[in-house]
Scaffold this active site. Structure first.
Site, PDB file in Angstrom:
ATOM      1  N   ASP A  26       0.828  -1.201   0.000  1.00  0.00           N
ATOM      2  CA  ASP A  26       0.000   0.000   0.000  1.00  0.00           C
ATOM      3  C   ASP A  26       0.871   1.264   0.000  1.00  0.00           C
ATOM      4  O   ASP A  26       2.104   1.190  -0.037  1.00  0.00           O
ATOM      5  CB  ASP A  26      -0.917  -0.047   1.231  1.00  0.00           C
ATOM      6  CG  ASP A  26      -2.121   0.877   1.094  1.00  0.00           C
ATOM      7  OD1 ASP A  26      -2.247   1.560   0.063  1.00  0.00           O
ATOM      8  OD2 ASP A  26      -2.943   0.899   2.033  1.00  0.00           O
ATOM      9  N   GLN A  57       7.393   1.909   4.613  1.00  0.00           N
ATOM     10  CA  GLN A  57       8.849   1.953   4.696  1.00  0.00           C
ATOM     11  C   GLN A  57       9.381   0.534   4.873  1.00  0.00           C
ATOM     12  O   GLN A  57       9.034  -0.159   5.825  1.00  0.00           O
ATOM     13  CB  GLN A  57       9.307   2.832   5.865  1.00  0.00           C
ATOM     14  CG  GLN A  57      10.745   2.628   6.284  1.00  0.00           C
ATOM     15  CD  GLN A  57      11.759   2.984   5.208  1.00  0.00           C
ATOM     16  OE1 GLN A  57      11.488   3.817   4.346  1.00  0.00           O
ATOM     17  NE2 GLN A  57      12.920   2.360   5.242  1.00  0.00           N
ATOM     18  N   HIS A  69      16.595  -1.832   4.754  1.00  0.00           N
ATOM     19  CA  HIS A  69      17.580  -2.615   4.015  1.00  0.00           C
ATOM     20  C   HIS A  69      17.605  -4.063   4.498  1.00  0.00           C
ATOM     21  O   HIS A  69      17.327  -4.368   5.656  1.00  0.00           O
ATOM     22  CB  HIS A  69      18.965  -1.985   4.104  1.00  0.00           C
ATOM     23  CG  HIS A  69      19.443  -1.757   5.500  1.00  0.00           C
ATOM     24  ND1 HIS A  69      20.607  -1.081   5.782  1.00  0.00           N
ATOM     25  CD2 HIS A  69      18.939  -2.104   6.707  1.00  0.00           C
ATOM     26  CE1 HIS A  69      20.798  -1.025   7.076  1.00  0.00           C
ATOM     27  NE2 HIS A  69      19.791  -1.652   7.661  1.00  0.00           N
ATOM     28  N   SER A  89      16.672  -5.989   7.919  1.00  0.00           N
ATOM     29  CA  SER A  89      17.029  -7.409   8.074  1.00  0.00           C
ATOM     30  C   SER A  89      15.877  -8.266   8.592  1.00  0.00           C
ATOM     31  O   SER A  89      16.099  -9.301   9.220  1.00  0.00           O
ATOM     32  CB  SER A  89      18.247  -7.560   8.997  1.00  0.00           C
ATOM     33  OG  SER A  89      19.340  -6.818   8.503  1.00  0.00           O
ATOM     34  N   HIS A 116      15.702  -7.502  12.435  1.00  0.00           N
ATOM     35  CA  HIS A 116      16.197  -8.877  12.581  1.00  0.00           C
ATOM     36  C   HIS A 116      15.127  -9.844  13.107  1.00  0.00           C
ATOM     37  O   HIS A 116      15.464 -10.859  13.727  1.00  0.00           O
ATOM     38  CB  HIS A 116      17.437  -8.924  13.486  1.00  0.00           C
ATOM     39  CG  HIS A 116      18.613  -8.180  12.924  1.00  0.00           C
ATOM     40  ND1 HIS A 116      19.493  -8.746  12.029  1.00  0.00           N
ATOM     41  CD2 HIS A 116      19.020  -6.906  13.126  1.00  0.00           C
ATOM     42  CE1 HIS A 116      20.415  -7.858  11.709  1.00  0.00           C
ATOM     43  NE2 HIS A 116      20.144  -6.729  12.352  1.00  0.00           N
TER      44      HIS A 116
END
Length: 307
Positions: free
Chosen positions: A204, A208, A211, A230, A248
């Site tokens: 949508d 954001q 990386h 990650s 992570h």
């Protein structure tokens, strides 16, 4: 004596003439300026700037400018080293840089910038003012207006002197086939692995994606979701509006997260989750009911005491 101004303009060098007046030939009003042509060159003509000019830089800029041409289908600009299918449409104002590959039936809207070595698959539609760098776009995708894909991720560290230093961000973002991405979404490129969006996933507006994020196939991500770096997400995952996922974290396939949830640890079992931190949806609902009951009891006891 009649002189057409349009014909005169085609034979005049506006880059070398600072100002040119076309004067009327009517004797009644005398000579007067009809309109003014100002220099369109962005080069500064002041003596201070000319004294510090770099001939090598100017030569390189001239060569670089000459490598760009106008695309016949749409009027956009492309670099001669780019590989563009003849059926592609590049609208006026769009730019395709060196070594890029544009597939068949691709549509690129005005104001879009396709950076060096970017690959766009066949039949992909790209809206207005999109920026694509360090990325590959699959086939049959839809990239809406204002999207940025392939820019550096948010990665920094503090060195021995206590200064904030930037971590290298040198990999790519890879967008799969049949992916649709909403307006003003940002997808960062990877630092230790490529950022990946799986086939048939839908994203949508205002999302954001940090990386090194890997998102599986057939996922649905609603507006204002924030995914930190990650993160690994499986297939058929649905993220409600404004879901936040810390860095992570791994989320298995076939997970659904309620709106405004926050994932702080791995989710290893399929199902529905909600809350902050995100827990199985039934537990979260029980917590909500218990909180409301406690609040109601406190309010009722307060009212009885006041009476």
């Amino acid at each position: 004596m009649a002189i057409r101004a349009r014909k005169l303009v085609t034979h005049l060098d506006t880059f070398s003439i600072p100002m040119l007046y076309f004067r009327s030939f009517t004797e009644r009003n005398g000579p007067r300026p009809l309109f003014v042509l100002r220099p369109t060159s962005s080069r500064c003509h002041s003596s201070s700037c000319q004294s510090h000019s770099n001939p090598k830089f100017e030569a390189d800029a001239k060569i670089s400018y000459q490598e760009f041409r106008k695309w016949c289908n749409g009027g956009g600009t492309f670099n001669e080293s780019a590989s563009i299918d003849p059926t592609a449409v590049i609208e006026i104002g769009a730019i395709v840089h060196s070594e890029s590959v544009i597939g068949a039936n691709v549509y690129i809207g005005s104001g879009t910038i396709v950076g060096p070595a970017v690959r766009v698959g066949q039949s992909t539609k790209i809206g207005y003012n999109v920026v694509l760098t360090n990325c590959t776009i699959g086939d049959f995708g839809v990239i809406h207006s204002g999207i940025c894909i392939g820019q550096d991720g948010f990665g920094f560290f503090v060195n021995e002197q206590g200064d904030m230093m930037k971590k290298p961000q040198s990999l790519k973002a890879r967008i799969g086939n049949h992916v649709e991405i909403g307006s003003n979404t940002c997808i960062d490129r990877g630092s230790w692995r490529d950022t990946v969006i799986g086939d048939h996933s839908k994203i949508d507006n205002l999302v954001q994606i940090g990386h090194n994020v890997v998102i599986g196939e057939n996922c649905m991500i609603c507006g204002q979701v924030g995914i930190a770096g990650s993160v690994t997400i499986g297939d058929y995952v649905t993220l409600g509006g404004r879901v936040a996922i810390r860095d992570h974290v791994c989320i298995t396939s076939k997970v659904r997260l309620a709106a405004n949830s926050c994932v702080t640890k791995n989710i290893n079992k399929s199902g529905d989750y909600g809350g902050f931190p995100a827990i199985p949806i039934r537990e979260w609902r029980k917590q909500v009911v218990a909180t409301r009951r406690t609040s109601n009891l406190r309010n009722s006891s307060f009212l009885s005491d006041s009476e």
